[in-house]
Write a protein that holds these residues in place. Sequence first.
Motif, PDB file in Angstrom:
ATOM      1  N   SER A  70      -5.676   5.683   2.077  1.00 42.86           N
ATOM      2  CA  SER A  70      -5.225   5.168   3.290  1.00 42.86           C
ATOM      3  C   SER A  70      -5.199   6.605   4.235  1.00 42.86           C
ATOM      4  N   PRO A  71      -5.226   6.665   5.547  1.00 44.02           N
ATOM      5  CA  PRO A  71      -5.229   7.752   6.213  1.00 44.02           C
ATOM      6  C   PRO A  71      -3.497   7.979   5.749  1.00 44.02           C
ATOM      7  N   ASP A  72      -2.378   7.100   4.895  1.00 47.81           N
ATOM      8  CA  ASP A  72      -0.904   7.962   4.938  1.00 47.81           C
ATOM      9  C   ASP A  72      -1.392   8.424   3.578  1.00 47.81           C
ATOM     10  N   ASP A  73      -2.608   7.932   2.641  1.00 50.01           N
ATOM     11  CA  ASP A  73      -2.146   8.756   1.265  1.00 50.01           C
ATOM     12  C   ASP A  73      -1.969  10.072   0.678  1.00 50.01           C
ATOM     13  N   SER A  74      -2.408  11.230   1.442  1.00 49.88           N
ATOM     14  CA  SER A  74      -2.373  12.306   1.934  1.00 49.88           C
ATOM     15  C   SER A  74      -2.307  13.248   3.177  1.00 49.88           C
ATOM     16  N   PRO A  75      -2.135  14.113   3.312  1.00 43.88           N
ATOM     17  CA  PRO A  75      -2.148  14.891   4.473  1.00 43.88           C
ATOM     18  C   PRO A  75      -3.497  15.507   4.999  1.00 43.88           C
ATOM     19  N   TYR A  76      -4.116  15.367   3.750  1.00 47.29           N
ATOM     20  CA  TYR A  76      -5.467  15.513   3.597  1.00 47.29           C
ATOM     21  C   TYR A  76      -6.777  14.541   4.552  1.00 47.29           C
ATOM     22  N   LEU A  77      -5.955  13.601   4.150  1.00 49.79           N
ATOM     23  CA  LEU A  77      -7.067  11.834   5.234  1.00 49.79           C
ATOM     24  C   LEU A  77      -6.328  11.673   6.408  1.00 49.79           C
ATOM     25  N   LYS A  78      -5.713  12.381   7.454  1.00 44.30           N
ATOM     26  CA  LYS A  78      -4.998  12.188   8.366  1.00 44.30           C
ATOM     27  C   LYS A  78      -6.291  12.082   9.344  1.00 44.30           C
ATOM     28  N   GLY A  79      -6.041  11.574  10.012  1.00 39.75           N
ATOM     29  CA  GLY A  79      -6.949  10.932  11.638  1.00 39.75           C
ATOM     30  C   GLY A  79      -8.004  10.473  10.780  1.00 39.75           C
ATOM     31  N   LEU A  80      -8.762  10.286   9.806  1.00 43.28           N
ATOM     32  CA  LEU A  80      -9.084  10.008   8.989  1.00 43.28           C
ATOM     33  C   LEU A  80      -9.393   8.512   9.320  1.00 43.28           C
ATOM     34  N   ASP A  81     -10.274   6.916   9.041  1.00 45.32           N
ATOM     35  CA  ASP A  81     -10.429   6.081   9.294  1.00 45.32           C
ATOM     36  C   ASP A  81      -9.850   5.370   7.916  1.00 45.32           C
ATOM     37  N   LYS A  82      -9.259   4.614   7.409  1.00 45.55           N
ATOM     38  CA  LYS A  82      -9.140   3.730   6.064  1.00 45.55           C
ATOM     39  C   LYS A  82     -10.064   3.135   5.921  1.00 45.55           C
ATOM     40  N   LYS A  83     -10.037   3.229   4.765  1.00 45.65           N
ATOM     41  CA  LYS A  83     -10.583   2.866   3.555  1.00 45.65           C
ATOM     42  C   LYS A  83     -11.063   1.324   3.066  1.00 45.65           C
ATOM     43  N   LYS A  84     -11.075   0.644   3.712  1.00 45.85           N
ATOM     44  CA  LYS A  84     -10.945  -0.881   2.000  1.00 45.85           C
ATOM     45  C   LYS A  84     -11.759  -0.737   1.129  1.00 45.85           C
ATOM     46  N   THR A  85     -10.488  -1.282  -0.114  1.00 45.71           N
ATOM     47  CA  THR A  85     -11.425  -1.937  -0.470  1.00 45.71           C
ATOM     48  C   THR A  85     -11.524  -3.518  -1.009  1.00 45.71           C
ATOM     49  N   SER A  86     -12.055  -3.514  -1.749  1.00 45.88           N
ATOM     50  CA  SER A  86     -13.531  -4.649  -1.652  1.00 45.88           C
ATOM     51  C   SER A  86     -13.882  -6.111  -2.415  1.00 45.88           C
ATOM     52  N   PHE A  87     -15.205  -6.784  -2.455  1.00 46.78           N
ATOM     53  CA  PHE A  87     -15.151  -7.735  -2.995  1.00 46.78           C
ATOM     54  C   PHE A  87     -16.501  -7.496  -3.295  1.00 46.78           C
ATOM     55  N   GLU A  88     -17.441  -7.702  -4.685  1.00 41.72           N
ATOM     56  CA  GLU A  88     -18.822  -7.365  -4.381  1.00 41.72           C
ATOM     57  C   GLU A  88     -19.621  -8.525  -5.183  1.00 41.72           C
TER      58      GLU A  88
END
Length: 246
Positions: free
Chosen positions: A88-106
């Motif tokens: 999530s962009p909130d996980d780190s200051p370095y990820l601010k502004g990026l899209d959330k990358k979600k977990t998935s199911f394969e």
Amino acid sequence: MKKLILTLSLVLSSLFATDLNIGVGPYIQTQPYKGADPIIVPSPVVFYDNGVVYARWTRLGVYFLGAKEKDFSWGFSLTAQPRPNGYSPDDSPYLKGLDKKKTSFEGGLAFTIYGDGKYLEAMLVTDLLDRYNAYIAKVETGFKYKLGNFTFYPNVVLVYESKKFTRYYYGISSDEAARTSYEVYQPNGGLRVAAQTYINYPLYKSWELFFDLRADRLTNPAKDSPIVSDSFIYSGIAAIMYKFEI
């Protein structure tokens, strides 16, 4: 009707013709992303295989072709498992502004061979939740050995992560580059290598401890991402298990 009842009885008896090992414990996984804290979540642990259906930790499967003997077995199966990657962009200051990358199911196809305490498994799975919308190919091989009361299951895993997968979790899109200081980064796919071992230790009667320790080396395109600071992902679990003798 009698034939139907007999058939159902045989199916049900086969489904519960082997032991069920079930437990729970804390799962920990480091994040390779800059400034991101490790993931710590409770995780169920289930092991079961009767030659028809199986559960291996959080992965489930159904055999549709194969054979199971006392000391040797092989089988093709349909399988599904969770994909814990993402941020999530909130996980780190370095990820601010990026899209959330979600977990998935394969889900996909698996082929497994067991014999003489060794195994080999190959899998081809795809994203079922339309996150990265691509495939992953995996080959895993390992063996079993005992040391005192400990039982170890060391293994080596090779995973080919496709271009779409790598770009989803480690890339920078043009839209993301426009609203951050990052440049566009669209990596290709690559090979991830992992070393892992399961460990079992009996406690009392049907109770035992279960551990999993794993280290994954990211693919070269993934570790070259501007948002990645660590080339390795370390993960593990410590769980208490109970064996139901069915």
